[in-house]
Design a protein around this motif. Structure first.
Motif, PDB file in Angstrom:
ATOM      1  N   HIS A 168     -13.093  25.952 -26.302  1.00 51.59           N
ATOM      2  CA  HIS A 168     -13.928  27.160 -26.336  1.00 51.59           C
ATOM      3  C   HIS A 168     -14.360  27.549 -24.928  1.00 51.59           C
ATOM      4  CE1 HIS A 168     -16.825  30.116 -27.507  1.00 51.59           C
ATOM      5  NE2 HIS A 168     -17.868  29.377 -27.179  1.00 51.59           N
ATOM      6  N   LEU A 169     -14.767  26.575 -24.132  1.00 48.51           N
ATOM      7  CA  LEU A 169     -15.192  26.858 -22.762  1.00 48.51           C
ATOM      8  C   LEU A 169     -14.039  27.379 -21.911  1.00 48.51           C
ATOM      9  CD1 LEU A 169     -17.565  23.818 -22.180  1.00 48.51           C
ATOM     10  CD2 LEU A 169     -18.238  26.234 -22.113  1.00 48.51           C
ATOM     11  N   LEU A 170     -12.859  26.802 -22.073  1.00 42.39           N
ATOM     12  CA  LEU A 170     -11.715  27.262 -21.290  1.00 42.39           C
ATOM     13  C   LEU A 170     -11.313  28.684 -21.694  1.00 42.39           C
ATOM     14  CD1 LEU A 170      -9.464  24.061 -21.077  1.00 42.39           C
ATOM     15  CD2 LEU A 170     -11.009  24.989 -19.355  1.00 42.39           C
ATOM     16  N   ARG A 171     -11.330  28.956 -22.993  1.00 40.03           N
ATOM     17  CA  ARG A 171     -11.032  30.328 -23.432  1.00 40.03           C
ATOM     18  C   ARG A 171     -12.047  31.309 -22.860  1.00 40.03           C
ATOM     19  NH1 ARG A 171     -10.063  27.898 -28.448  1.00 40.03           N
ATOM     20  NH2 ARG A 171     -12.146  28.502 -29.132  1.00 40.03           N
ATOM     21  N   THR A 172     -13.305  30.916 -22.902  1.00 36.94           N
ATOM     22  CA  THR A 172     -14.362  31.792 -22.399  1.00 36.94           C
ATOM     23  C   THR A 172     -14.213  32.007 -20.895  1.00 36.94           C
ATOM     24  OG1 THR A 172     -15.865  30.985 -24.128  1.00 36.94           O
ATOM     25  CG2 THR A 172     -16.862  32.114 -22.236  1.00 36.94           C
ATOM     26  N   ALA A 173     -13.902  30.952 -20.166  1.00 36.82           N
ATOM     27  CA  ALA A 173     -13.710  31.081 -18.717  1.00 36.82           C
ATOM     28  C   ALA A 173     -12.554  32.023 -18.410  1.00 36.82           C
ATOM     29  CB  ALA A 173     -13.458  29.707 -18.097  1.00 36.82           C
ATOM     30  N   ARG A 174     -11.470  31.932 -19.169  1.00 38.64           N
ATOM     31  CA  ARG A 174     -10.324  32.826 -18.951  1.00 38.64           C
ATOM     32  C   ARG A 174     -10.711  34.280 -19.236  1.00 38.64           C
ATOM     33  NH1 ARG A 174      -5.926  29.601 -18.136  1.00 38.64           N
ATOM     34  NH2 ARG A 174      -5.920  27.565 -19.192  1.00 38.64           N
ATOM     35  N   GLU A 175     -11.506  34.489 -20.272  1.00 40.77           N
ATOM     36  CA  GLU A 175     -11.975  35.844 -20.567  1.00 40.77           C
ATOM     37  C   GLU A 175     -12.818  36.391 -19.415  1.00 40.77           C
ATOM     38  OE1 GLU A 175     -14.125  35.432 -24.182  1.00 40.77           O
ATOM     39  OE2 GLU A 175     -12.330  35.075 -25.420  1.00 40.77           O
ATOM     40  N   MET A 176     -13.692  35.551 -18.871  1.00 37.25           N
ATOM     41  CA  MET A 176     -14.543  35.985 -17.764  1.00 37.25           C
ATOM     42  C   MET A 176     -13.714  36.308 -16.524  1.00 37.25           C
ATOM     43  SD  MET A 176     -17.721  33.300 -18.251  1.00 37.25           S
ATOM     44  CE  MET A 176     -18.723  34.004 -16.925  1.00 37.25           C
ATOM     45  N   ILE A 177     -12.703  35.490 -16.255  1.00 38.44           N
ATOM     46  CA  ILE A 177     -11.823  35.743 -15.113  1.00 38.44           C
ATOM     47  C   ILE A 177     -11.085  37.058 -15.299  1.00 38.44           C
ATOM     48  CG2 ILE A 177      -9.747  34.949 -13.913  1.00 38.44           C
ATOM     49  CD1 ILE A 177     -10.706  32.065 -14.491  1.00 38.44           C
ATOM     50  N   GLU A 178     -10.576  37.284 -16.510  1.00 34.71           N
ATOM     51  CA  GLU A 178      -9.831  38.505 -16.804  1.00 34.71           C
ATOM     52  C   GLU A 178     -10.713  39.741 -16.648  1.00 34.71           C
ATOM     53  OE1 GLU A 178      -6.562  40.846 -17.824  1.00 34.71           O
ATOM     54  OE2 GLU A 178      -6.636  38.680 -17.406  1.00 34.71           O
ATOM     55  N   GLU A 179     -11.969  39.635 -17.061  1.00 29.78           N
ATOM     56  CA  GLU A 179     -12.865  40.792 -17.040  1.00 29.78           C
ATOM     57  C   GLU A 179     -13.519  41.024 -15.685  1.00 29.78           C
ATOM     58  OE1 GLU A 179     -15.719  40.301 -20.155  1.00 29.78           O
ATOM     59  OE2 GLU A 179     -14.183  40.046 -21.707  1.00 29.78           O
ATOM     60  N   HIS A 180     -13.897  39.930 -15.008  1.00 29.78           N
ATOM     61  CA  HIS A 180     -14.737  40.075 -13.821  1.00 29.78           C
ATOM     62  C   HIS A 180     -14.170  39.423 -12.560  1.00 29.78           C
ATOM     63  CE1 HIS A 180     -17.712  41.549 -16.630  1.00 29.78           C
ATOM     64  NE2 HIS A 180     -17.680  40.415 -17.296  1.00 29.78           N
ATOM     65  N   GLY A 181     -13.118  38.602 -12.684  1.00 31.20           N
ATOM     66  CA  GLY A 181     -12.550  37.919 -11.535  1.00 31.20           C
ATOM     67  C   GLY A 181     -13.149  36.539 -11.341  1.00 31.20           C
ATOM     68  N   VAL A 182     -12.426  35.712 -10.607  1.00 33.22           N
ATOM     69  CA  VAL A 182     -12.839  34.322 -10.384  1.00 33.22           C
ATOM     70  C   VAL A 182     -14.219  34.203  -9.735  1.00 33.22           C
ATOM     71  CG1 VAL A 182     -12.306  32.258  -9.015  1.00 33.22           C
ATOM     72  CG2 VAL A 182     -10.514  33.359 -10.367  1.00 33.22           C
TER      73      VAL A 182
ATOM     74  N   ALA B  51     -22.011  29.061 -19.526  1.00 32.65           N
ATOM     75  CA  ALA B  51     -22.812  28.524 -20.618  1.00 32.65           C
ATOM     76  C   ALA B  51     -23.368  29.648 -21.484  1.00 32.65           C
ATOM     77  CB  ALA B  51     -23.940  27.664 -20.060  1.00 32.65           C
ATOM     78  N   GLU B  52     -23.901  30.682 -20.837  1.00 34.42           N
ATOM     79  CA  GLU B  52     -24.482  31.796 -21.581  1.00 34.42           C
ATOM     80  C   GLU B  52     -23.418  32.532 -22.398  1.00 34.42           C
ATOM     81  OE1 GLU B  52     -27.042  35.913 -20.747  1.00 34.42           O
ATOM     82  OE2 GLU B  52     -26.571  34.525 -19.103  1.00 34.42           O
ATOM     83  N   ARG B  53     -22.283  32.813 -21.765  1.00 37.81           N
ATOM     84  CA  ARG B  53     -21.212  33.553 -22.443  1.00 37.81           C
ATOM     85  C   ARG B  53     -20.648  32.741 -23.616  1.00 37.81           C
ATOM     86  NH1 ARG B  53     -17.471  37.650 -20.776  1.00 37.81           N
ATOM     87  NH2 ARG B  53     -15.994  37.937 -22.474  1.00 37.81           N
ATOM     88  N   ALA B  54     -20.549  31.431 -23.447  1.00 36.04           N
ATOM     89  CA  ALA B  54     -19.977  30.578 -24.489  1.00 36.04           C
ATOM     90  C   ALA B  54     -20.972  30.248 -25.589  1.00 36.04           C
ATOM     91  CB  ALA B  54     -19.448  29.282 -23.870  1.00 36.04           C
ATOM     92  N   GLY B  55     -22.272  30.524 -25.332  1.00 33.08           N
ATOM     93  CA  GLY B  55     -23.283  30.202 -26.335  1.00 33.08           C
ATOM     94  C   GLY B  55     -23.541  28.717 -26.453  1.00 33.08           C
ATOM     95  N   LEU B  56     -23.370  27.987 -25.347  1.00 35.72           N
ATOM     96  CA  LEU B  56     -23.607  26.551 -25.313  1.00 35.72           C
ATOM     97  C   LEU B  56     -24.677  26.239 -24.281  1.00 35.72           C
ATOM     98  CD1 LEU B  56     -19.905  25.296 -25.398  1.00 35.72           C
ATOM     99  CD2 LEU B  56     -21.531  25.266 -27.296  1.00 35.72           C
TER     100      LEU B  56
END
Length: 202
Positions: free
Chosen positions: A24-38, A47-52
């Protein structure tokens, strides 16, 4: 060579809930990279985006660089699977020279495509090791033995591994990757690799 006994990457065996959290964290990180960049990916933001909880993210990755190291590790595993069991010419079944050329082109593309993640994965307190060159060495050694037995094979394998894995370090050494588009870099380095292999084995 039996690749099934080679311990590439990190050993498995995590609890089911830990595996779910990691994926879940890796998927969320990839989404964040795709949307906003590294640069916009942070421990707190993930943590906030993943809800953890933040503690879960810190326990999983340790540092911000650890997020990107985990992403690289996951993608390295997929790359290894393509090499070991995917369709030819990258996977088994093709002429060894074709496989050498295909491996080099695929590896260049992998390294170039991952250079921003690789840069972020470098921890200032740890050695700057990027990518898994062990697979490259094993694969080149196996294929060269099949198509071009030669003196000093081990040294040649080391030199070829450096020639293949090294360009990523050249990209990372620049403030910005201004050598051209990813496609242009892939073509330039891929063509050079093919020339090197064809000259070596003829």
């Amino acid at each position: 060579m039996d690749f099934s006994v080679v311990p590439f990457g990190k050993p498995r065996g995590e609890r089911a809930d830990a595996v779910r959290n990691r994926e879940h964290l890796l998927r969320t990180a990839r989404e964040m990279i795709e949307e906003h960049g590294v640069p916009k990916v942070t421990m707190d933001g993930l943590a906030e985006r993943a809800g953890l909880g933040k503690g879960t993210v810190f326990r999983r990755f340790g540092t911000r660089a650890g997020i990107f190291q985990a992403l690289l590790d996951a993608d390295e595993r997929q790359f290894q699977e393509r090499v070991l069991s995917g369709p030819p010419p990258l996977g088994p079944g093709a002429d060894p020279v074709e496989r050498l050329v295909a491996y080099g082109r695929a590896r260049v593309a992998f390294l170039v495509d991952h250079h921003t993640i690789a840069r972020a994965a470098i921890d200032r307190d740890e050695p700057a090791l990027v990518g898994d060159a062990s697979l490259t060495q094993l694969h080149l050694r196996m294929l060269l033995r099949q198509c071009a037995p030669m003196p000093n094979l081990e040294g040649v394998v080391v030199q070829l591994t450096a020639a293949l894995e090294g360009p990523l370090l050249l990209v990372l050494s620049r403030p910005t990757p201004d050598a051209g588009t990813a496609s242009e870099i892939n073509g330039f380095l891929g063509d050079a690799w093919q020339t090197l292999i064809e000259r070596l084995v003829r």
